[in-house]
Design a protein around this motif. Structure first.
Motif, mmCIF file in Angstrom:
data_model
loop_
_atom_site.group_PDB
_atom_site.id
_atom_site.type_symbol
_atom_site.label_atom_id
_atom_site.label_comp_id
_atom_site.label_asym_id
_atom_site.label_seq_id
_atom_site.Cartn_x
_atom_site.Cartn_y
_atom_site.Cartn_z
ATOM 1 N N LEU A 443 -6.815 69.488 -22.357
ATOM 2 C CA LEU A 443 -6.256 68.598 -23.372
ATOM 3 C C LEU A 443 -5.285 67.598 -22.771
ATOM 4 C CD1 LEU A 443 -5.645 71.106 -26.321
ATOM 5 C CD2 LEU A 443 -7.523 69.473 -26.037
ATOM 6 N N GLY A 444 -4.377 68.060 -21.918
ATOM 7 C CA GLY A 444 -3.431 67.165 -21.278
ATOM 8 C C GLY A 444 -2.647 66.326 -22.271
ATOM 9 N N ARG A 445 -2.196 65.191 -21.832
ATOM 10 C CA ARG A 445 -1.503 64.258 -22.720
ATOM 11 C C ARG A 445 -2.486 63.517 -23.621
ATOM 12 N NH1 ARG A 445 3.805 63.132 -21.365
ATOM 13 N NH2 ARG A 445 4.524 64.196 -19.478
ATOM 14 N N LEU A 446 -3.717 63.386 -23.148
ATOM 15 C CA LEU A 446 -4.691 62.577 -23.867
ATOM 16 C C LEU A 446 -5.099 63.188 -25.200
ATOM 17 C CD1 LEU A 446 -6.662 60.169 -23.915
ATOM 18 C CD2 LEU A 446 -8.294 61.593 -22.651
ATOM 19 N N ARG A 452 -4.994 68.969 -32.678
ATOM 20 C CA ARG A 452 -4.422 69.602 -33.878
ATOM 21 C C ARG A 452 -5.296 69.374 -35.111
ATOM 22 N NH1 ARG A 452 0.450 67.604 -31.260
ATOM 23 N NH2 ARG A 452 1.578 69.390 -30.433
ATOM 24 N N ARG A 453 -6.114 68.335 -35.086
ATOM 25 C CA ARG A 453 -7.018 68.090 -36.217
ATOM 26 C C ARG A 453 -8.165 69.095 -36.246
ATOM 27 N NH1 ARG A 453 -7.180 62.405 -34.946
ATOM 28 N NH2 ARG A 453 -9.368 62.621 -34.403
ATOM 29 N N TYR A 454 -8.477 69.650 -35.095
ATOM 30 C CA TYR A 454 -9.694 70.455 -35.005
ATOM 31 C C TYR A 454 -9.431 71.949 -34.794
ATOM 32 C CZ TYR A 454 -11.496 65.755 -34.358
ATOM 33 O OH TYR A 454 -11.796 64.431 -34.531
ATOM 34 N N LYS A 455 -8.260 72.303 -34.280
ATOM 35 C CA LYS A 455 -7.926 73.719 -34.119
ATOM 36 C C LYS A 455 -7.402 74.270 -35.440
ATOM 37 C CE LYS A 455 -8.489 74.733 -29.656
ATOM 38 N NZ LYS A 455 -9.362 75.843 -29.205
#
Length: 482
Positions: A443-446, A452-455
């Motif tokens: 995930l990193g900074r990108l 958070r929309r998908y987890k």
């Protein structure tokens, strides 16, 4: 005149004074050669290779041992100084780039600690490159079967921390499947000594698995014991041209069934990406006489002399007969094999001269790859007419690098300004296909905010709880993950 200058609030001044004291303590603890604050020395390690992130740090630490890493982390923990661990700096999501944090580079920790052919195990320090680990395994008559384009610079600590995959996941799995043990410095500075060669240990939570793929948020990986595999006696590589992505999925299923699991790699490339590589990468040539919409790279391997070559010949003949492939070329020597792989491995680099693009590292179920590709093309072109779509990746594990390149007549800045909405189009579709928005790079900074929309809330709450338990002051790579 000095008295007229604005002064920071007392709390901010105390924090700045504390940081200065902490940096001085770090320098003293690691001594000469263990740190630098020279901007010129630090500069190459602050930029992501595609130029997307340009970071900054007050200090780069370059420890030479686990003990020095532990000293540094203990000081940072006591003084609440945030840390970004870094390996070979080859990551593509910005997780290795500091923005004010202390940069902790592991590249000086380069020892091959142990080789145990009877255990099929190799123990190396975090700064050893993937290529160096592969060579050490070969010297012992074994293989370390994780391979990726950046293996000459990517380090073991980095590929462990990001759970890297590469081109042979189909047969050997991700890094998570290839690590037997880990040594790591935890966020409080204590050392977890988990460098075991055990294949079975059923005694509760597996701490090494928490550290693998954690992107440096739960501790600093300083060494790893890697799983080795036997050398194989025959290997065969081919390029095949197809008319549809769906034919690649069918061809893969047939290859796996006919070889009894002998498929080492099965890589898919779209015509757009092939043309970019031929145009922009010196030494890359069209691999086939027939120009086809899709090309797959197939590599089979076997422990029996000549078995892989014979299996590949049977596979290609039957695929021709069934109309699955339109053309094929078999590598007859190592130079031809290297040329095939160069075409695949340079897919990302070939895009740089073409201008900016929206990069996506996604996965969907293998059975739905072709369906996803068709649906994504329709959705992306509806959002960005004229976009050039380069889809390539590892069909065997469902991982696609789905890259949307700027239309030739589009303004680069305006195109990139639309990336957040464009990537949402792709990622929403990935989620609808029960996939993942990050299959390989982390995930990193990108992607941290986007994830958070998908987890689910359950997943996010569990991750935060684990992190808070191990790193209550969130000093380890604080901008990354939940």
């Amino acid at each position: 005149m000095d008295s007229a200058l604005p002064r920071p609030p007392d709390r901010l001044k105390a924090a700045l004074d504390g940081l200065a004291e902490g940096l001085a303590e770090l320098k003293a603890a690691l001594g000469p050669g263990g740190w630098t604050d020279d901007p010129q020395e630090i500069a190459p390690w602050l930029e992501e290779w595609r130029g997307r992130w340009h970071g900054h740090t007050p200090l780069m630490l370059t420890p030479r041992s686990t003990e020095e890493v532990a000293k540094a982390v203990r000081i940072c923990a006591a003084r609440r100084i945030p840390i970004v661990p870094q390996g070979g700096a080859t990551g593509l999501v910005g997780g290795q780039v500091p923005f004010g944090e202390v940069l902790l580079s592991l590249r000086k920790m380069r020892a091959i600690r142990a080789v145990s052919p009877l255990d099929d195990a190799l123990t190396v320090e975090a700064g050893v490159t993937l290529k160096e680990a592969q060579d050490a395994a070969l010297a012992a008559g074994r293989r370390f079967p994780l391979s990726l384009a950046a293996e000459g610079t990517a380090t073991i600590g980095g590929v462990v921390s990001t759970n890297a995959g590469g081109v042979q996941v189909l047969r050997y799995g991700m890094m998570r499947d290839l690590v037997l043990g880990i040594e790591a410095v935890m966020p409080d500075g204590r050392v977890f000594d988990g460098l075991k060669t055990l294949r079975k240990d059923n005694t509760g939570y597996d701490l090494k698995q928490l550290l693998i793929g954690a992107e440096g948020t739960l501790g600093v990986v300083t060494a790893a014991t890697l799983k080795l595999v036997p050398l194989l006696r025959s290997r065969a590589t081919a390029m095949a041209g197809l008319s549809r992505a769906a034919d690649a999925v069918e061809l893969l299923a047939r290859a796996r069934a006919e070889t009894g699991g002998g498929v080492e790699a099965f890589e898919l490339m779209r015509r757009v990406g092939v043309e970019m590589a031929v145009r922009n990468v010196p030494g890359v040539r069209e691999p086939l006489e027939t120009v086809t919409p899709w090309i797959v790279l197939i590599e089979l391997a076997s422990g029996e002399d000549g078995a892989a070559e014979a299996a590949l010949q049977r596979l290609l003949e039957s695929a021709f007969d069934q109309g699955l492939i339109l053309d094929a070329a078999v590598a007859t020597n190592e130079a031809q094999r290297a040329a095939f792989w160069k075409l695949r491995e340079e897919q990302s680099a070939a895009q740089k001269p073409e201008g900016p693009g929206w990069k996506h590292d996604v996965s969907v179920p293998v059975s739905r790859i072709a369906e996803f590709i068709d649906a994504a093309e329709t959705a992306v072109l509806a959002f960005e007419p004229g976009a050039r779509i380069s889809a390539f990746g590892h069909v065997g594990d469902g991982n696609l690098h789905y890259d949307v390149m700027r239309p030739l007549d589009a303004d680069p800045a305006a195109f990139m300004a639309r990336q957040p909405q464009g990537s949402k189009v792709v990622h929403d579709l990935v989620a609808a296909f029960d996939g993942s928005i990050s299959a390989e790079h982390g995930l990193g900074r990108l992607k941290t905010d986007e994830a958070r929309r998908y987890k689910s809330d359950v997943e996010q709450d569990a991750m935060r709880a684990i992190r808070a338990a191990l790193d209550p002051h969130r000093i380890m790579n604080p901008a990354v993950l939940f």
